[in-house]
Design an enzyme around this catalytic site. Sequence first.
Site, PDB file in Angstrom:
ATOM      1  N   GLY A  10     -35.111 -31.427  -4.485  1.00 37.62           N
ATOM      2  CA  GLY A  10     -36.057 -30.306  -4.076  1.00 37.62           C
ATOM      3  C   GLY A  10     -36.632 -29.558  -5.073  1.00 37.62           C
ATOM      4  O   GLY A  10     -35.934 -29.340  -6.462  1.00 37.62           O
TER       5      GLY A  10
ATOM      6  N   ARG B 274     -37.168 -37.274  -3.509  1.00 36.82           N
ATOM      7  CA  ARG B 274     -35.630 -37.626  -3.370  1.00 36.82           C
ATOM      8  C   ARG B 274     -35.578 -39.226  -3.111  1.00 36.82           C
ATOM      9  O   ARG B 274     -34.882 -39.893  -2.544  1.00 36.82           O
ATOM     10  CB  ARG B 274     -35.068 -36.996  -2.188  1.00 36.82           C
ATOM     11  CG  ARG B 274     -34.957 -35.508  -2.058  1.00 36.82           C
ATOM     12  CD  ARG B 274     -33.712 -35.009  -1.483  1.00 36.82           C
ATOM     13  NE  ARG B 274     -33.587 -33.672  -1.862  1.00 36.82           N
ATOM     14  CZ  ARG B 274     -34.071 -32.857  -1.293  1.00 36.82           C
ATOM     15  NH1 ARG B 274     -34.973 -32.808  -0.369  1.00 36.82           N
ATOM     16  NH2 ARG B 274     -33.754 -31.336  -1.650  1.00 36.82           N
TER      17      ARG B 274
ATOM     18  N   ASP C 271     -27.699 -32.522  -7.850  1.00 38.19           N
ATOM     19  CA  ASP C 271     -26.637 -33.434  -7.687  1.00 38.19           C
ATOM     20  C   ASP C 271     -27.263 -34.976  -7.398  1.00 38.19           C
ATOM     21  O   ASP C 271     -26.674 -35.566  -8.184  1.00 38.19           O
ATOM     22  CB  ASP C 271     -25.593 -33.043  -6.518  1.00 38.19           C
ATOM     23  CG  ASP C 271     -26.094 -32.981  -5.194  1.00 38.19           C
ATOM     24  OD1 ASP C 271     -27.473 -32.868  -5.178  1.00 38.19           O
ATOM     25  OD2 ASP C 271     -25.625 -33.009  -4.180  1.00 38.19           O
TER      26      ASP C 271
ATOM     27  N   THR D 264     -31.114 -26.307  -9.311  1.00 38.62           N
ATOM     28  CA  THR D 264     -31.196 -26.188  -7.607  1.00 38.62           C
ATOM     29  C   THR D 264     -30.871 -24.589  -7.200  1.00 38.62           C
ATOM     30  O   THR D 264     -29.974 -24.062  -7.873  1.00 38.62           O
ATOM     31  CB  THR D 264     -29.848 -26.864  -7.137  1.00 38.62           C
ATOM     32  OG1 THR D 264     -29.415 -26.604  -5.765  1.00 38.62           O
ATOM     33  CG2 THR D 264     -28.474 -26.771  -7.996  1.00 38.62           C
TER      34      THR D 264
ATOM     35  N   ASP E 253     -25.081 -25.207  -6.830  1.00 35.52           N
ATOM     36  CA  ASP E 253     -23.606 -26.125  -6.818  1.00 35.52           C
ATOM     37  C   ASP E 253     -23.209 -27.058  -7.628  1.00 35.52           C
ATOM     38  O   ASP E 253     -22.371 -27.939  -7.173  1.00 35.52           O
ATOM     39  CB  ASP E 253     -23.741 -26.581  -5.189  1.00 35.52           C
ATOM     40  CG  ASP E 253     -24.951 -27.499  -5.125  1.00 35.52           C
ATOM     41  OD1 ASP E 253     -25.737 -27.792  -6.191  1.00 35.52           O
ATOM     42  OD2 ASP E 253     -25.313 -28.041  -4.008  1.00 35.52           O
TER      43      ASP E 253
ATOM     44  N   ARG F 193     -26.456 -25.948   1.190  1.00 34.03           N
ATOM     45  CA  ARG F 193     -25.732 -27.016   2.384  1.00 34.03           C
ATOM     46  C   ARG F 193     -24.190 -26.861   1.998  1.00 34.03           C
ATOM     47  O   ARG F 193     -23.772 -26.866   3.377  1.00 34.03           O
ATOM     48  CB  ARG F 193     -26.066 -28.513   1.611  1.00 34.03           C
ATOM     49  CG  ARG F 193     -27.470 -28.821   2.156  1.00 34.03           C
ATOM     50  CD  ARG F 193     -27.591 -30.502   1.593  1.00 34.03           C
ATOM     51  NE  ARG F 193     -27.106 -30.542   0.151  1.00 34.03           N
ATOM     52  CZ  ARG F 193     -27.968 -30.450  -0.945  1.00 34.03           C
ATOM     53  NH1 ARG F 193     -29.413 -30.302  -0.629  1.00 34.03           N
ATOM     54  NH2 ARG F 193     -27.498 -30.678  -2.010  1.00 34.03           N
TER      55      ARG F 193
HETATM   56  O1  F6P Z   1     -32.485 -28.043  -2.993  1.00 39.59           O
HETATM   57  C1  F6P Z   1     -31.615 -28.032  -2.223  1.00 39.59           C
HETATM   58  C2  F6P Z   1     -32.032 -27.608  -1.153  1.00 39.59           C
HETATM   59  O2  F6P Z   1     -32.575 -26.395  -1.319  1.00 39.59           O
HETATM   60  C3  F6P Z   1     -30.908 -27.461   0.113  1.00 39.59           C
HETATM   61  O3  F6P Z   1     -30.224 -26.175   0.156  1.00 39.59           O
HETATM   62  C4  F6P Z   1     -31.564 -27.907   1.591  1.00 39.59           C
HETATM   63  O4  F6P Z   1     -30.692 -28.419   2.275  1.00 39.59           O
HETATM   64  C5  F6P Z   1     -32.689 -28.812   1.044  1.00 39.59           C
HETATM   65  O5  F6P Z   1     -32.913 -28.389  -0.341  1.00 39.59           O
HETATM   66  C6  F6P Z   1     -33.714 -28.953   1.945  1.00 39.59           C
HETATM   67  O6  F6P Z   1     -34.889 -29.526   1.179  1.00 39.59           O
HETATM   68  P1  F6P Z   1     -35.904 -30.599   1.697  1.00 39.59           P
HETATM   69  O7  F6P Z   1     -36.370 -29.727   3.093  1.00 39.59           O
HETATM   70  O8  F6P Z   1     -36.811 -30.645   0.660  1.00 39.59           O
HETATM   71  O9  F6P Z   1     -35.307 -31.887   2.020  1.00 39.59           O
END
Ligand code: F6P
Length: 376
Positions: free
Chosen positions: A6, A84, A116, A138, A142, A184
């Site tokens: 993200g 991702r 992570d 992040t 975490d 999360r």
């Molecule tokens: O970067 C981590 C995070 O902010 C999490 O807290 C969240 O669940 C996730 O990204 C959501 O990201 P995306 O909508 O880009 O998959």
Amino acid sequence: MLTGGGDCAGLNPALKWVVKTAMDERLEWERGIRYEVMGIRDGWKGLANVDPATWNSAGYISPLNPDDVRTWDRYGGTMLGTSRFSPYDPKNNCPELVRENIERLGLDAVIAIGGDGTLAIATRMSREGVNVIGIPKTIDKDLPETDYTLGYETAQNVIVEEVDRLRTTAGSHKRIFVVETMGRTAGWLALEGGEACGAYIILIPEHPFSMDRVNELVSEGRRSGTRYEIILVAEGAKPKGGTEVVKREGVDSFGHKALGGIGAYIAREIEKGTKLETRSVNLSHLQRGGAPCAYDRRMGRYFGIAAIDLIVKKKFGNMVCVHSGKISSCPLENIYGKLNLVDTATLYDTDRYNGRRSILINGKKKNASRIKPHKK
Ligand code: F6P
């Protein structure tokens, strides 16, 4: 260098300072080595999809120089793009291709900036012989082995700003607002964001909550004369014996669930249980957007510089980190498969669902809400 996972504020400052430090002419002279820096697009996907024969044919890799990155630290997101994508995901199954491309492109080292998922890939690449350096980012904060991950403070500022806005409308209508933050598995954003904005209740993934207790606290607030309440909840929080609320089933390439909706669930349950008008707001990706705050610009700078220092020293397989204000590094292996969670024993009031009100005293916790007030 690449950014994965993200996006968040703080990535561009790190990218800028990697380039500026690597290509600083005075340092080149001192070190007796000249570096070139390549920007890889869209995270690990760029290294899988690039065609080393034609180099930047599909725009997956391009050289960067200090002039290109001069203003980058002012901007949010990532100028390199992100994804991702995992080469180890059985759907892609291409770690060999990535390693081969790194070699054919002549890259001496890869700086991976991520959380992570991205750094787990970096660790595995390092085990397989790639020279990797990690930079932690992040908004969830975490990652273990570091006090800070890029993007976190900017996200905190978004929470405080948005809750300030909600307070006026909440107060005007005597409403309860449930504000959902990201997070999360770790509740840092909700806990520290809630502490910063003065939330009445804070719910985090590390401590499953009782809906009855939430309603009891809300009613207690009203009885004591408050006009409105702000409740912060991390997306990964869950009721006792329940599970997380998801936007859709399944997991992404990093094995993450698509969480979202716990705020709306709690708002409905509060209305049902207390008959008080309740609304919910999901801050969602707003927390990842916007220009980096001063702290993220500074930490991006330090982490970017430290990443090049590690390359100069050939300390591959490490992640830059910070402990008590001091920049250092740790082996990527130390963070693999681990998470930095809120220690509820020292930081969270499990009775009143909020930050602890004793910081320097670690004595046995008394249950303040259960103590009867003195009779006048
Ligand atoms: O970067 C981590 C995070 O902010 C999490 O807290 C969240 O669940 C996730 O990204 C959501 O990201 P995306 O909508 O880009 O998959």
